[in-house]
Scaffold this active site. Structure first.
Site, PDB file in Angstrom:
ATOM      1  N   SER A  95      -2.561  -0.741  -2.907  1.00 29.35           N
ATOM      2  CA  SER A  95      -3.064   0.244  -3.873  1.00 29.35           C
ATOM      3  C   SER A  95      -2.055   0.316  -5.017  1.00 29.35           C
ATOM      4  O   SER A  95      -1.334   1.289  -5.181  1.00 29.35           O
ATOM      5  CB  SER A  95      -3.253   1.606  -3.201  1.00 29.35           C
ATOM      6  OG  SER A  95      -2.024   2.110  -2.724  1.00 29.35           O
TER       7      SER A  95
ATOM      8  N   HIS B  71      -6.000   0.990   2.860  1.00 28.68           N
ATOM      9  CA  HIS B  71      -5.176   0.461   3.947  1.00 28.68           C
ATOM     10  C   HIS B  71      -5.929   0.409   5.277  1.00 28.68           C
ATOM     11  O   HIS B  71      -5.365   0.006   6.282  1.00 28.68           O
ATOM     12  CB  HIS B  71      -3.906   1.307   4.122  1.00 28.68           C
ATOM     13  CG  HIS B  71      -3.003   1.268   2.925  1.00 28.68           C
ATOM     14  ND1 HIS B  71      -1.940   2.115   2.765  1.00 28.68           N
ATOM     15  CD2 HIS B  71      -3.005   0.469   1.834  1.00 28.68           C
ATOM     16  CE1 HIS B  71      -1.326   1.846   1.623  1.00 28.68           C
ATOM     17  NE2 HIS B  71      -1.963   0.850   1.045  1.00 28.68           N
TER      18      HIS B  71
ATOM     19  N   GLN C 134      -5.829   8.078   1.606  1.00 27.10           N
ATOM     20  CA  GLN C 134      -5.141   6.871   2.103  1.00 27.10           C
ATOM     21  C   GLN C 134      -4.197   7.124   3.274  1.00 27.10           C
ATOM     22  O   GLN C 134      -4.116   6.332   4.191  1.00 27.10           O
ATOM     23  CB  GLN C 134      -4.365   6.249   0.945  1.00 27.10           C
ATOM     24  CG  GLN C 134      -3.669   4.951   1.271  1.00 27.10           C
ATOM     25  CD  GLN C 134      -2.997   4.340   0.047  1.00 27.10           C
ATOM     26  OE1 GLN C 134      -3.651   3.708  -0.762  1.00 27.10           O
ATOM     27  NE2 GLN C 134      -1.693   4.532  -0.093  1.00 27.10           N
ATOM     28  N   GLU C 135      -3.449   8.253   3.232  1.00 26.85           N
ATOM     29  CA  GLU C 135      -2.421   8.436   4.258  1.00 26.85           C
ATOM     30  C   GLU C 135      -2.337   9.890   4.727  1.00 26.85           C
ATOM     31  O   GLU C 135      -2.210  10.801   3.913  1.00 26.85           O
ATOM     32  CB  GLU C 135      -1.048   8.005   3.713  1.00 26.85           C
ATOM     33  CG  GLU C 135      -1.022   6.533   3.342  1.00 26.85           C
ATOM     34  CD  GLU C 135       0.219   6.118   2.578  1.00 26.85           C
ATOM     35  OE1 GLU C 135       1.279   6.725   2.794  1.00 26.85           O
ATOM     36  OE2 GLU C 135       0.115   5.196   1.757  1.00 26.85           O
TER      37      GLU C 135
ATOM     38  N   GLU D  46      -0.196   0.128   7.653  1.00 27.40           N
ATOM     39  CA  GLU D  46       1.138   0.710   7.825  1.00 27.40           C
ATOM     40  C   GLU D  46       1.357   1.253   9.225  1.00 27.40           C
ATOM     41  O   GLU D  46       2.258   2.052   9.460  1.00 27.40           O
ATOM     42  CB  GLU D  46       1.350   1.808   6.783  1.00 27.40           C
ATOM     43  CG  GLU D  46       1.290   1.259   5.368  1.00 27.40           C
ATOM     44  CD  GLU D  46       1.534   2.298   4.298  1.00 27.40           C
ATOM     45  OE1 GLU D  46       1.559   3.501   4.630  1.00 27.40           O
ATOM     46  OE2 GLU D  46       1.690   1.911   3.143  1.00 27.40           O
TER      47      GLU D  46
ATOM     48  N   ASP E  40      -0.908  11.350   1.290  1.00 28.90           N
ATOM     49  CA  ASP E  40      -0.921  10.528   0.074  1.00 28.90           C
ATOM     50  C   ASP E  40      -2.381  10.253  -0.209  1.00 28.90           C
ATOM     51  O   ASP E  40      -3.013   9.462   0.504  1.00 28.90           O
ATOM     52  CB  ASP E  40      -0.141   9.226   0.266  1.00 28.90           C
ATOM     53  CG  ASP E  40      -0.218   8.316  -0.969  1.00 28.90           C
ATOM     54  OD1 ASP E  40      -0.850   8.732  -1.977  1.00 28.90           O
ATOM     55  OD2 ASP E  40       0.336   7.205  -0.932  1.00 28.90           O
TER      56      ASP E  40
ATOM     57  N   GLU F  30       1.195  13.493  -2.208  1.00 27.91           N
ATOM     58  CA  GLU F  30       1.432  12.362  -3.112  1.00 27.91           C
ATOM     59  C   GLU F  30       0.137  11.955  -3.805  1.00 27.91           C
ATOM     60  O   GLU F  30      -0.924  11.917  -3.180  1.00 27.91           O
ATOM     61  CB  GLU F  30       2.001  11.198  -2.287  1.00 27.91           C
ATOM     62  CG  GLU F  30       2.346   9.969  -3.120  1.00 27.91           C
ATOM     63  CD  GLU F  30       2.887   8.825  -2.246  1.00 27.91           C
ATOM     64  OE1 GLU F  30       3.588   9.104  -1.242  1.00 27.91           O
ATOM     65  OE2 GLU F  30       2.590   7.664  -2.567  1.00 27.91           O
TER      66      GLU F  30
ATOM     67  N   ASP G 217       3.361   8.697  -7.591  1.00 31.01           N
ATOM     68  CA  ASP G 217       3.564   7.287  -7.215  1.00 31.01           C
ATOM     69  C   ASP G 217       2.950   6.412  -8.312  1.00 31.01           C
ATOM     70  O   ASP G 217       3.654   5.971  -9.228  1.00 31.01           O
ATOM     71  CB  ASP G 217       2.925   7.045  -5.845  1.00 31.01           C
ATOM     72  CG  ASP G 217       2.893   5.576  -5.447  1.00 31.01           C
ATOM     73  OD1 ASP G 217       3.557   4.756  -6.090  1.00 31.01           O
ATOM     74  OD2 ASP G 217       2.185   5.222  -4.467  1.00 31.01           O
TER      75      ASP G 217
ATOM     76  N   LYS H  47       9.831   2.919  -5.626  1.00 27.19           N
ATOM     77  CA  LYS H  47       9.532   1.609  -5.028  1.00 27.19           C
ATOM     78  C   LYS H  47      10.155   0.555  -5.936  1.00 27.19           C
ATOM     79  O   LYS H  47       9.747   0.423  -7.102  1.00 27.19           O
ATOM     80  CB  LYS H  47       8.023   1.378  -5.001  1.00 27.19           C
ATOM     81  CG  LYS H  47       7.227   2.274  -4.059  1.00 27.19           C
ATOM     82  CD  LYS H  47       5.735   2.116  -4.377  1.00 27.19           C
ATOM     83  CE  LYS H  47       4.842   2.650  -3.288  1.00 27.19           C
ATOM     84  NZ  LYS H  47       3.428   2.758  -3.741  1.00 27.19           N
TER      85      LYS H  47
ATOM     86  N   HIS I 242       8.482   2.315   1.072  1.00 30.59           N
ATOM     87  CA  HIS I 242       8.029   0.963   1.414  1.00 30.59           C
ATOM     88  C   HIS I 242       6.762   0.629   0.644  1.00 30.59           C
ATOM     89  O   HIS I 242       6.237   1.439  -0.115  1.00 30.59           O
ATOM     90  CB  HIS I 242       7.732   0.898   2.931  1.00 30.59           C
ATOM     91  CG  HIS I 242       6.568   1.768   3.358  1.00 30.59           C
ATOM     92  ND1 HIS I 242       5.941   1.644   4.582  1.00 30.59           N
ATOM     93  CD2 HIS I 242       5.901   2.782   2.724  1.00 30.59           C
ATOM     94  CE1 HIS I 242       4.969   2.519   4.682  1.00 30.59           C
ATOM     95  NE2 HIS I 242       4.921   3.214   3.573  1.00 30.59           N
ATOM     96  N   ARG I 243       6.219  -0.584   0.892  1.00 27.95           N
ATOM     97  CA  ARG I 243       4.892  -0.964   0.418  1.00 27.95           C
ATOM     98  C   ARG I 243       4.006  -1.186   1.642  1.00 27.95           C
ATOM     99  O   ARG I 243       4.500  -1.341   2.756  1.00 27.95           O
ATOM    100  CB  ARG I 243       4.931  -2.263  -0.410  1.00 27.95           C
ATOM    101  CG  ARG I 243       5.819  -2.242  -1.619  1.00 27.95           C
ATOM    102  CD  ARG I 243       5.553  -1.114  -2.590  1.00 27.95           C
ATOM    103  NE  ARG I 243       4.208  -0.936  -3.044  1.00 27.95           N
ATOM    104  CZ  ARG I 243       3.771  -1.136  -4.295  1.00 27.95           C
ATOM    105  NH1 ARG I 243       4.627  -1.559  -5.209  1.00 27.95           N
ATOM    106  NH2 ARG I 243       2.526  -0.884  -4.654  1.00 27.95           N
ATOM    107  N   SER I 244       2.685  -1.241   1.414  1.00 24.52           N
ATOM    108  CA  SER I 244       1.808  -1.421   2.573  1.00 24.52           C
ATOM    109  C   SER I 244       1.963  -2.823   3.183  1.00 24.52           C
ATOM    110  O   SER I 244       1.802  -3.001   4.386  1.00 24.52           O
ATOM    111  CB  SER I 244       0.354  -1.142   2.193  1.00 24.52           C
ATOM    112  OG  SER I 244       0.009  -1.827   1.016  1.00 24.52           O
TER     113      SER I 244
ATOM    114  N   LYS J  59      10.036   7.077   2.982  1.00 27.12           N
ATOM    115  CA  LYS J  59       8.655   6.827   3.387  1.00 27.12           C
ATOM    116  C   LYS J  59       8.586   5.378   3.820  1.00 27.12           C
ATOM    117  O   LYS J  59       8.685   4.469   2.991  1.00 27.12           O
ATOM    118  CB  LYS J  59       7.736   7.075   2.186  1.00 27.12           C
ATOM    119  CG  LYS J  59       6.270   6.900   2.471  1.00 27.12           C
ATOM    120  CD  LYS J  59       5.438   6.991   1.205  1.00 27.12           C
ATOM    121  CE  LYS J  59       3.967   6.992   1.563  1.00 27.12           C
ATOM    122  NZ  LYS J  59       3.124   6.593   0.414  1.00 27.12           N
TER     123      LYS J  59
HETATM  124  C1  2PG Z   1       1.555   3.966  -1.452  1.00 24.92           C
HETATM  125  C2  2PG Z   1       1.954   2.649  -0.836  1.00 24.92           C
HETATM  126  C3  2PG Z   1       2.800   2.767   0.389  1.00 24.92           C
HETATM  127  P1  2PG Z   1       0.892   0.403  -1.483  1.00 24.92           P
HETATM  128  O1  2PG Z   1       0.459   4.102  -2.023  1.00 24.92           O
HETATM  129  O2  2PG Z   1       2.353   4.886  -1.471  1.00 24.92           O
HETATM  130  O3  2PG Z   1       2.329   3.673   1.334  1.00 24.92           O
HETATM  131  O4  2PG Z   1       0.895   1.788  -0.675  1.00 24.92           O
HETATM  132  O5  2PG Z   1       2.121  -0.331  -1.121  1.00 24.92           O
HETATM  133  O6  2PG Z   1      -0.375  -0.291  -1.049  1.00 24.92           O
HETATM  134  O7  2PG Z   1       0.874   0.738  -2.945  1.00 24.92           O
HETATM  135 MG    MG Z   2       1.197   6.218  -2.771  1.00 24.65          MG
END
Ligand code: 2PG
Ligand code: MG
Length: 409
Positions: A42, A149, A157-158, A200, A236, A277, A304, A329, A357-359, A380
């Site tokens: 994303s 994800h 998403q989270e 994740e 998130d 987020e 983000d 990131k 992190h990234r997904s 995270k």
């Molecule tokens: C986010 C990230 C990590 P992605 O949206 O915060 O959880 O996802 O690395 O796919 O951008």
């Molecule tokens: Mg995010």
């Protein structure tokens, strides 16, 4: 001064089984560092390009032919000069010639080579003034996945366990306990359905957003009772992913900006969310400010996709009061120097940072050192899977090294 003797790059796989760039930097002294870069799914539209148009093979060709020779002989201890040469050699505003992932891998590998030469952990090379490695981040642990994800899951998403304790071993234990409790409850509710896990490591189930949040909130309450550790729900939303034609389009509701602000503010109230987020689209600087006003200091309101770790975008957000926290990131912006610029801006303006992190992750642990070295409010990094556990276990080790942490249980 320690000159760079060689920079080599090659491809390795990330946790989604997709190729990414790994770099190895060797100094004249023989000290060396190696790092691989993760990739998002994303991704924000303002992120640097992860790879050039020709993908990983083109990134490797360009680095070998053009960038690696330009870095030879540079003083690795002057990381900002090294990172500057990455940008000038690339020559594009979004690193689309060498790729942001090449930039990240080389920048981190350079910092690791310096750590090797100095005989210190990476966090010390990155340490911001006043930080001595005894301040540990809270854990932002993804328990249930949706959105991009986890196909078939909720739109959000989270669904996150936000665990905060001075001892990182306790924060990690609490977040992991919530993950387990969420899984147990899903198994109880859907005994005949095989539950999957998302990119994740969070659970995936075909349930709605509110049902998922309720389940998470109950799991947090149970974990708090059992462990007496502060762990609360968070989200998130990655709202840019379901924002189309000016509206937030969930499977079960369709909201304009005002409706969305009211919806998320009500979720914060009702479920005592401590972490929020990307509640809005990636261009919604003013809307974010409305959310932040409504939420106050009860939750971290984290940008983000809004900021993509870019100091100029963060400056815009600070002027408008868009959020009280920024996600960090490294490969969203390219190099460690770009990242530290944003971290330092946040620190001087009272904005909390969350190292992320990234997904699609790599099984490296350098991210944990970025969090500890920069005094991040939270880390995270997901909760399950070797590539996530590499970061949590490194945090356990750093906690134990300072004597401020207990053991894994
Ligand atoms: C986010 C990230 C990590 P992605 O949206 O915060 O959880 O996802 O690395 O796919 O951008
Ligand atoms: Mg995010």
């Amino acid at each position: 001064m320690s000159g760079i003797r060689s920079v080599t790059v090659d491809s390795v796989y990330d946790s989604r089984g997709r190729a990414t760039v790994e770099a190895e930097v060797t100094l004249e002294s023989g000290a060396h560092g190696r790092a691989a870069a993760p990739s998002g799914a994303s991704t924000g539209v303002h992120e640097v390009a992860a790879f050039p148009a020709g993908g990983v093979p083109e990134a490797l060709r360009t680095v070998r032919a053009v960038l690696a020779p330009a870095l030879l002989g540079l003083d690795a201890f002057d990381l900002s000069a090294v990172d500057q040469v990455i940008h000038t050699t690339d020559g594009t505003p979004n690193l689309s010639r060498v790729g942001g992932n090449s930039a990240t891998a080389i920048s981190v590998a350079t910092a690791l080579s310096v750590a090797g030469e100095r005989g210190v952990p990476l966090w010390k090379v990155l340490a911001r003034p006043g930080l001595d490695g005894t301040k540990f981040p809270a854990i932002v642990g993804n328990c249930l996945n949706g959105g991009r994800h986890a196909i078939g899951g909720p739109d959000i998403q989270e669904f996150i366990a936000y665990a905060e304790d001075p001892d990182p071993a306790r924060s990690i234990r609490a977040a992991l306990r919530v993950h387990t409790l969420v899984g147990d409850e899903l198994h109880r509710r859907y005994p005949t359905v095989a539950l999957g896990r998302g990119d994740e490591g969070g659970w995936v189930a075909a349930i709605g957003n509110v049902e998922a949040l309720e389940l998470l909130s109950n799991a947090c309450a149970k974990a708090r009772d059992e462990l007496h550790i502060a762990v609360h729900p968070g989200l998130d939303l990655a709202a840019s992913e379901f924002f189309h034609d000016g509206r937030y389009r969930y499977k079960d509701r369709n909201l304009d900006l005002e409706g969305q602000v009211a919806f998320v503010a009500q979720l914060v109230d009702q479920y005592d969310l401590r972490y929020l987020e990307d509640p809005l689209d990636q261009e919604a600087f003013e809307g974010f400010a409305e959310v932040t006003r409504a939420v106050g200091n009860r939750a971290l309101v984290v940008g983000d996709d809004l900021y993509v770790t870019d100091s100029h975008r963060l400056e815009r957000g600070i002027e408008r009061g868009s959020s009280n926290a920024v996600l960090i990131k490294v490969n969203q912006v390219g190099t460690l120097t770009d990242t530290l610029r944003t971290v330092d801006l946040a620190a001087t303006r009272g904005i909390a940072t969350v190292t992320s992190h990234r997904s699609g992750e790599v099984p490296d642990s350098w991210l944990t050192h970025v969090a500890v070295g920069t005094g991040a409010r939270a880390l995270k990094c997901g909760l399950l899977g070797g590539e996530r556990m590499a970061k949590l276990n490194e945090l356990l080790r750093l906690g134990r090294a300072t004597g401020s942490s207990n053991h894994a249980r």
